[in-house]
Design an enzyme around this catalytic site. Structure first.
Site, PDB file in Angstrom:
ATOM      1  N   LYS A 104     -51.519 -18.477 -45.169  1.00  0.00           N
ATOM      2  CA  LYS A 104     -52.939 -18.443 -44.790  1.00  0.00           C
ATOM      3  C   LYS A 104     -53.706 -17.479 -45.679  1.00  0.00           C
ATOM      4  O   LYS A 104     -54.900 -17.651 -45.889  1.00  0.00           O
ATOM      5  CB  LYS A 104     -53.074 -18.045 -43.324  1.00  0.00           C
ATOM      6  CG  LYS A 104     -52.590 -19.128 -42.389  1.00  0.00           C
ATOM      7  CD  LYS A 104     -52.653 -18.711 -40.938  1.00  0.00           C
ATOM      8  CE  LYS A 104     -52.102 -19.847 -40.099  1.00  0.00           C
ATOM      9  NZ  LYS A 104     -51.412 -19.400 -38.908  1.00  0.00           N
ATOM     10  N   GLY A 110     -44.431 -20.132 -43.769  1.00  0.00           N
ATOM     11  CA  GLY A 110     -45.292 -20.053 -42.597  1.00  0.00           C
ATOM     12  C   GLY A 110     -46.632 -19.395 -42.868  1.00  0.00           C
ATOM     13  O   GLY A 110     -47.222 -19.540 -43.926  1.00  0.00           O
ATOM     14  N   SER A 111     -47.060 -18.637 -41.873  1.00  0.00           N
ATOM     15  CA  SER A 111     -48.441 -18.158 -41.865  1.00  0.00           C
ATOM     16  C   SER A 111     -48.819 -17.269 -43.027  1.00  0.00           C
ATOM     17  O   SER A 111     -50.003 -16.992 -43.219  1.00  0.00           O
ATOM     18  CB  SER A 111     -48.721 -17.410 -40.572  1.00  0.00           C
ATOM     19  OG  SER A 111     -48.457 -18.242 -39.481  1.00  0.00           O
ATOM     20  N   THR A 112     -47.858 -16.790 -43.791  1.00  0.00           N
ATOM     21  CA  THR A 112     -48.232 -15.969 -44.936  1.00  0.00           C
ATOM     22  C   THR A 112     -49.082 -16.769 -45.906  1.00  0.00           C
ATOM     23  O   THR A 112     -49.872 -16.206 -46.663  1.00  0.00           O
ATOM     24  CB  THR A 112     -46.987 -15.446 -45.676  1.00  0.00           C
ATOM     25  OG1 THR A 112     -46.086 -16.527 -45.887  1.00  0.00           O
ATOM     26  CG2 THR A 112     -46.298 -14.374 -44.868  1.00  0.00           C
TER      27      THR A 112
END
Lengths: 568, 302
Positions: A283, A279-281
């Site tokens: 980014k 997921g957003s990690t």
């Protein structure tokens, strides 16, 4: 004959006789002396052999054999024993040699070794086989008492037993050995030859793991698992400058002393074998890549007013801002739309190249055989580029995340993770430069901003300057994403003004509770784990909490319009 | 004269024979003592390894954690335990109800390029002799100081320490796998016995069919602080009936077969030669080297 002649003849005869007697007597004496001499020589030789030249060649005196264990020890970076081999006595029975009443013997055995099952002992004693084990791992006192029974059918076998004194701690790293002393998992397996190498048996194998740090990580993850009813958890703590893994946890864990008693699902190492969409990690990596390529600068804005269409899907934000966002804002508010646009501008080839350099496309190079091949899109088109940018469509292990994070914050050099200790003073492995120092510096500030002012606020331990990125991903299941099964991750490093250690915490299917107002996102469950771990582990690792030090975020305040805190 | 000569020769022979014999006896005696010492050393070395394993079991982190949760309730030092100046510490120690120091809200300080400031934290010998003089750099090792645990900070303590008989370590050498201190529920999570354990959809591990063992262990506790929940202590589970997998039966067969072979056939293979030894707990390399030399000297000429 005249009498004179007769007399002389008689005298002559008498003289002869005397001489003959004399001679025979002499011969007799000589003969006796010879026998006596032989006897004396034999006696002397006996004494000589038995007393003087006696050399005890029994195995009890072979000191070097006692010094050399049958398998080398494994110790942690501070010398604490993680795995060792000791000789234990096992009780065995030869049923056909047992004199006396077997029922009585069973009773007496169980009286001495209370953990035994009466029926089992009875069965072993009465079996038809020639040799049967009754129990293993007897204490010396129990051995003495069992011996005192005086039963010739009982026997003691001395066996080498592999003991893991710390129980479940670092079980996945250490692995276990089977009954023949062969390593079956973990370090025991991958270093099996070295542990059995004759020349190095007395030299313990030193790992980079620190038991105290490992315990802190496992303990806090266990508490979080209980609190949020998660089905599993994984964590990694790594040194950013050397790549040494100080702690690697995978829960639920097993006891390597009794592997068969734990379910086989616990043997799975979630930190190295489990691939998850994190997921957003991701980014963090996309932003770093974009900054590195010069595609974006801090003040560049992207349109996050409406969802981004791609094919028949639309990329949405979880907390839409409905305005144009700068790069720091995209990062702090975890905007999928902004990140996808960043990646598009960077291009598919560049993204693939960075992913390759970060090691995300191949199994992690670590001294364990239990690694997994990450999953990435194939074909890797435009849509894939956009989803990979915010961490969906690519699945890597928590260890990959740790090494990637280390490369982002340590100044831009990627080093493989290692479980072998790198002694202080030895130069760290060279590694490969992926980002520039400037990019790394900017990323440190952005990561710190997430914790100070963004989704990672619950990870902020006062004084430790933790910076990181939360990631909440839904687990893909049959027929699409299951909205309720989440994998929450917090990828962090501390102290962010001069990062030394990376801390990754992942929870598998945490649930929202009353305290978290029903939210189950990473900021509510994974981030507090990192806070607790860092507070416990910081002093051990030599990081003093200092509330007067922090990353200088003033240059970035101009890019962030609102100062509201999003605890998501 | 001749008689004297012969008698003297005879006497000399007898005396020298006796003396040589006595020396040989002495040598044999010493050799016997050396053998006994070697046996003793070998026994002691084995015992040392066993004791080291036992020690590490008794001080394993899980045990220390349990003891801490039962008796002390200590937690990790937070930033407010590190004092900015000697005066701040002295003021705090004098008045245990006071807050240690006001968090100073400063703007974020210098950029990372500037050289690090000089060591900031400094403690001096306090009146009660508890503190030590330590100069720390901002990122140096943690302060090794003894601060009297303030009684006025009840929220730092997990529970009132109580002397729980069950908390006493009951480690037997025969078993060291035990239940963790967390409370374990025996019941399966209600309502869904066929809960689908899915680790990750692409993980190579097949979906396990027995759910109980995995899901039964973790029950969300409603304790307000997680550390309080941990102070419930479970008994060490001792080794029950030993698991007897197929491999053990195989081993038994093998032992019987081996014995039959030994009884009927060739002598045992010789032991492997003694290799160079490194450091083993307690015995350093010079001791080991001298033992090796001794062994080599003995085995050489014979």
């Amino acid at each position: 004959m005249n009498p004179a002649a007769l007399r002389s003849l008689r005298i002559q005869l008498a003289g002869h006789r005397q001489q003959a007697l004399e001679q025979s007597r002499q011969r007799l004496v000589i003969g006796v002396l010879v026998f006596a001499a032989i006897a004396v020589i034999i006696a002397l030789r006996l004494v000589d052999l038995a007393v003087l030249k006696a050399v005890d060649r029994s195995p009890g005196t072979d000191i070097l054999a006692a010094l050399r264990p049958p398998r080398a020890d494994i110790v942690d970076r501070n010398g604490e024993v993680l795995a060792t081999t000791i000789k234990v006595q096992a009780l065995a029975v030869r049923p056909h040699k047992v004199l006396g009443d077997k029922a009585e013997l069973t009773r007496r055995i169980v009286a001495i070794v209370p953990d035994l099952d009466l029926a089992f002992v009875e069965q072993q004693l009465r079996s038809r086989a020639k040799f049967r084990y009754v129990t293993r791992r007897l204490t010396p006192e129990q051995v003495t008492r069992l011996n005192a029974i005086g039963e010739p059918g009982l026997e003691f076998q001395e066996e080498a037993e592999r003991v893991y004194p710390n129980g479940e701690l670092a079980a996945h790293v250490l692995g276990y050995t089977n009954i023949d002393g062969k390593g079956m998992a973990g370090i025991e397996r991958s270093f099996d030859q070295r542990l059995l190498d004759e020349e190095q048996l007395s030299k313990p194998l030193q790992l980079s793991i620190d038991v105290r740090v490992q315990h802190a990580l496992e303990y806090e993850l266990t508490l979080a698992m209980q609190k949020f009813s998660a089905i599993g958890a994984a964590g990694v703590i790594m040194n950013v400058h050397t790549g040494e893994v100080l702690a690697m946890a995978s829960l639920p864990s097993f006891d390597p002393n009794a592997v068969s008693r734990s379910p086989s699902s616990t043997w799975f190492n979630r930190a190295t074998q489990g691939v998850y969409e994190l997921g957003s990690t991701f980014k963090a990596f996309t932003t770093a890549m974009a900054l590195e390529r010069g595609v974006v600068t801090m003040d560049k804005k992207y349109d996050a007013t409406k969802p981004l269409p791609i094919g028949r899907f639309r990329i949405r934000d979880d907390h839409p801002k409905n305005r144009w966002l700068t790069i720091p804002e995209i990062f702090i508010y975890s905007s999928n739309i902004g990140t996808a646009q960043m990646a598009l501008e960077m291009g598919t080839e560049a993204q693939q190249e960075f992913m390759r350099k970060l090691g995300f496309l191949e199994p992690e190079k670590i001294e364990l055989k239990e690694t997994a091949q990450p999953l990435f899109p194939n074909p890797w088109g435009k849509a894939a580029t956009m989803t990979v940018s915010y961490g969906h469509g690519i699945a890597v292990t928590p260890l990959h995340l740790a090494t990637g994070m280390a490369a982002v914050v340590n100044g831009g050099v990627w080093r493989p993770a290692t479980l072998a200790v790198i002694p202080t003073g030895t130069a760290a492995p060279a590694g490969q430069r992926i980002f520039s120092t400037e990019t790394s510096r900017q990323m440190r500030a952005l990561l710190r901003m997430v914790v100070v002012d963004g989704t990672g606020k619950q990870a902020d331990a006062p004084g430790y300057r933790i910076g990181g990125k939360t990631g909440t991903a839904e687990k893909p299941g049959v027929g699409g994403y299951q909205r309720k099964s989440l994998i929450t991750t917090f990828a962090s490093a501390f102290p962010m003004d001069d990062p030394k250690y990376v801390v990754i915490a992942t929870l598998d299917e945490p649930k929202g509770i009353k305290e978290t107002y029903g939210f189950a996102t990473a900021g509510w469950n994974a981030a507090p784990v990192v806070k607790s771990v860092v507070q416990r582990v910081g002093p051990i690792l030599g990081v003093e909490p200092n509330i007067e030090r922090d990353v200088d975020l003033r240059p970035y305040h101009q890019y962030v319009a609102e100062k509201t805190s999003l605890t998501e | 004269m001749r008689n004297y000569g012969r008698m003297v020769m005879a006497c000399a022979t007898i005396i020298s024979a006796v003396v040589c014999f006595a020396v040989s006896l002495e040598v044999g005696d010493r050799r016997e003592q050396v053998q006994m010492l070697k046996r003793q050393i070998a026994r002691d070395v084995k015992e040392m390894r066993r004791l080291q394993a036992e020690w590490q079991i008794r001080v394993r982190p899980a045990q220390l954690q349990r003891l801490n949760d039962s008796y002390f309730g200590l937690t990790a030092p937070t930033a407010d335990r590190y004092f900015a100046s000697a005066e701040a510490y002295v003021a705090f120690a004098a008045d245990t109800d006071s807050v240690p120091q006001e968090p100073q809200v400063l703007p974020a300080i210098d950029t990372m390029d500037e050289p690090q400031p000089a060591p900031r934290t400094y403690l001096t010998q306090a009146g009660n002799g508890e503190a030590r003089v330590v100069a720390l750099s901002s990122d140096g090792p943690a302060v090794a100081m003894r601060v009297p645990a303030p009684s006025a900070r009840p929220m730092e303590r997990a529970t009132q320490p109580r002397f729980d008989a069950h908390a006493a370590p009951r480690v037997q050498m025969a078993s060291w796998s035990e239940e963790p201190a967390m409370p374990r529920a025996a019941a399966v999570r209600s309502g869904n016995p066929a809960v689908h354990i899915q680790l990750a959809s692409w993980s190579p591990e097949p979906l396990p069919s027995d759910v109980r063992a995995v899901s039964a262990g973790f029950v969300s506790s409603q304790a307000d602080r997680p550390r309080k929940a941990v102070s419930k202590v479970a008994e060490d589970a001792v080794a029950s009936k030993p698991a007897k997998p197929k491999t053990e039966a195989v081993r038994e067969e093998r032992i019987v077969k081996e014995e039959r072979q030994v009884a009927s056939a060739a002598p045992a293979r010789p032991k492997p030669a003694a290799p160079a030894a490194g450091r083993i707990g307690g015995l350093d390399s010079s001791t080991i080297a001298s033992i090796e030399r001794l062994t080599a000297a003995e085995e050489g000429p014979q």
